[in-house]
Design an enzyme around this catalytic site. Structure first.
Site, short mmCIF file in Angstrom:
data_model
loop_
_atom_site.label_atom_id
_atom_site.label_comp_id
_atom_site.label_asym_id
_atom_site.label_seq_id
_atom_site.Cartn_x
_atom_site.Cartn_y
_atom_site.Cartn_z
N CYS A 104 0.85 -1.20 0.00
CA CYS A 104 0.00 0.00 0.00
C CYS A 104 0.88 1.24 0.00
O CYS A 104 0.63 2.22 -0.72
CB CYS A 104 -0.90 0.03 1.24
SG CYS A 104 -1.89 -1.45 1.51
N CYS A 205 -34.05 -1.90 13.42
CA CYS A 205 -32.96 -1.16 14.07
C CYS A 205 -33.57 -0.09 14.98
O CYS A 205 -33.13 0.13 16.11
CB CYS A 205 -32.07 -0.48 13.03
SG CYS A 205 -31.42 -1.54 11.74
N HIS A 209 -32.69 1.18 18.76
CA HIS A 209 -31.65 2.23 18.74
C HIS A 209 -32.19 3.64 18.50
O HIS A 209 -31.45 4.60 18.66
CB HIS A 209 -30.58 1.86 17.72
CG HIS A 209 -29.90 0.56 18.04
ND1 HIS A 209 -29.11 0.41 19.15
CD2 HIS A 209 -29.94 -0.65 17.44
CE1 HIS A 209 -28.66 -0.84 19.20
NE2 HIS A 209 -29.16 -1.51 18.18
N CYS A 250 -26.76 -8.50 14.80
CA CYS A 250 -27.98 -7.84 15.28
C CYS A 250 -29.22 -8.41 14.58
O CYS A 250 -30.21 -8.73 15.23
CB CYS A 250 -27.89 -6.34 15.00
SG CYS A 250 -27.96 -5.31 16.45
#
Lengths: 289, 160
Positions: A104, A205, A209, A250
């Site tokens: 890189c 979600c 949240h 999740c």
């Protein structure tokens, strides 16, 4: 109408309004993350971006929702368990790989200079403008088209170390993703996914949240699900976790079939969730439980 | 003549019992919710057992109710959550039919409720095989059986 029926009517009416009945709880303090005795300070609170249309009063780092022990691990770079993986990423940066025998560093030079701000703007449209790419896509594009090297797995050890090292070059810079122009349709798709209730438990979600950050599910203290700290070191599995790996876990825990890591759906969701954190600083090497 | 009828009686009793249970149990798809979200009749056709209900509520692989709900009457249970309302006094606030409706599928009572539907087998988005991340084909086994719903309802009714 008896008392129970009356209550049901009141509750039903309350649920019909925009404001949730069982409101989320704001953090008790919003102290910055003070690292190395104040050498670096990362804000933990920012104004909610306008495109959220009032869905959140403010935005807060997930660090605020962790216990004091976990928080302190991120406050000293020598004690931060993620730093081992940052070092591995820095080694990989300098290490030639693939048919071209290039590293890189051979093209990009110093990671601190060349990668500054890169993580803060992820995900973003690909160079030819036809696809939305996460940081992992950009790394693999470099590897396969310029280095003649094999692509790394989305959440493989070298990929996580590399994305962590690249994130450190944006430490302290505010999340700033483009959500207009060609990214707009991706953002729309991500928003749709964010509010969709997946799995047998029918959870989106937003259920946890947006509506319940600051509240507790068993011993879990719910955060706003901000990804400004990713990739994170999780004490839970004693390792680095990528954004898509967390999304996968999740959604799986809603008793659903998650989307694949690296899928268009999770890249769209990554853009949308990133946009909910615009203004919070990239944390670089963060620690969560 | 001295014929022992005991085995015959046992078979007859088992048949009768089995038939009665099968006829009385209402599967998720056939469950009828009233206008207010309640369910009038026992889903299993049998009364609930409050102590079994408390265990079903506590077991993380079954109800896991305390993940989101506090019950001050049972301080021995660790890490009770605060997502939903405290359940103390539920038996005074609600009827059996209303509690049955809420436990089976709270969305009929509170349309936007976050609460999972414990007696529902189809109509999910990307349903999975438990927590394996593998796809599952509907109808799924409901999260609780008809009898477990009745047990939970009877325990909630005892919280006066």
């Amino acid at each position: 109408m008896n008392y129970a029926m009356g209550l049901a009517a009141v509750l039903s009416a309350a649920f019909g309004l925009a404001a949730p009945l069982y409101a989320a709880s704001e953090p008790e303090t919003v102290a910055p993350i003070s690292i190395n005795e104040g050498e670096i300070e990362l804000a933990t609170e920012a104004e909610a971006p306008a495109h959220l249309n009032g869905a959140l009063p403010k935005i807060w780092s997930g660090w605020l929702f962790r216990d004091a022990t976990t928080q302190s691990m991120q406050m000293d770079d020598f004690e931060n368990p993620a730093m081992v993986f940052v070092d591995q990423g820095l080694d990989l940066w300098d290490q030639p790989d693939g048919a071209e025998g290039k590293s890189c560093a051979d093209c990009h030079g110093s990671i601190d200079d060349s990668m500054k701000g890169v993580r803060a703007a992820m995900p973003k449209m690909s160079e030819d403008g036809t696809d939305l790419w996460s940081l992992e896509n950009f790394v693999n594009n470099c590897r396969t088209t310029r280095m003649g090297a094999e692509a790394w797995g989305w959440s493989s050890a070298p990929m996580e170390s590399m994305t962590l090292a690249i994130s450190m070059a944006s430490r302290g810079m505010p999340v700033d993703v483009a959500i207009d122009g060609p990214a707009q349709s991706w953002w729309d798709k991500g928003k749709e996914i964010y509010y969709s209730r997946y799995g047998q438990l029918q959870l989106s979600c937003a259920n946890c949240h947006e509506d319940h950050y600051g509240d507790w599910i068993r011993a879990d203290h719910l955060s706003q699900g901000q990804i400004s700290g990713f990739p994170v070191y999780r004490l839970n599995g004693a390792g680095v976790v990528s954004i898509h790996e967390r999304f996968f876990g999740c959604v799986r825990d809603t008793r659903a079939e998650p989307f694949a890591q690296g899928s268009p759906e999770f890249r769209a969701l990554e853009l949308y969730v990133s946009s909910r954190g615009m203004g919070l600083p990239v944390e670089g090497a963060s620690v969560r439980h | 003549m001295n014929i022992n009828l005991a085995p015959v009686l046992a078979v007859l009793t088992a048949l009768a019992g089995g038939t009665a249970a099968a006829a009385a149990e209402t599967p998720p798809a056939a469950t009828v919710f009233e206008e207010d979200g309640s369910i009038a009749q026992s889903l299993s056709g049998a009364p609930g057992d409050p102590q079994a209900g408390r265990q079903t509520m506590e077991a993380r692989g079954l109800g896991n109710c305390y993940a989101c709900h506090l019950v001050e009457a049972t301080p021995d249970i660790q890490f009770m959550g605060d997502i939903g309302p405290a359940l103390d006094g539920a038996g005074s606030r609600w009827s059996a039919a209303q509690l049955r409706g809420i436990v089976a599928d709270a969305k009929h009572t509170f349309p936007d409720s976050m609460m999972p539907s414990f007696y529902k087998s189809a109509g999910f988005l990307r349903p999975g095989e438990g927590y394996t991340a593998k796809p599952a084909t509907e109808p799924l086994p409901p999260l609780l059986t008809a009898q477990q719903v009745e047990d939970v309802v009877s325990y909630l009714l005892s919280l006066k």
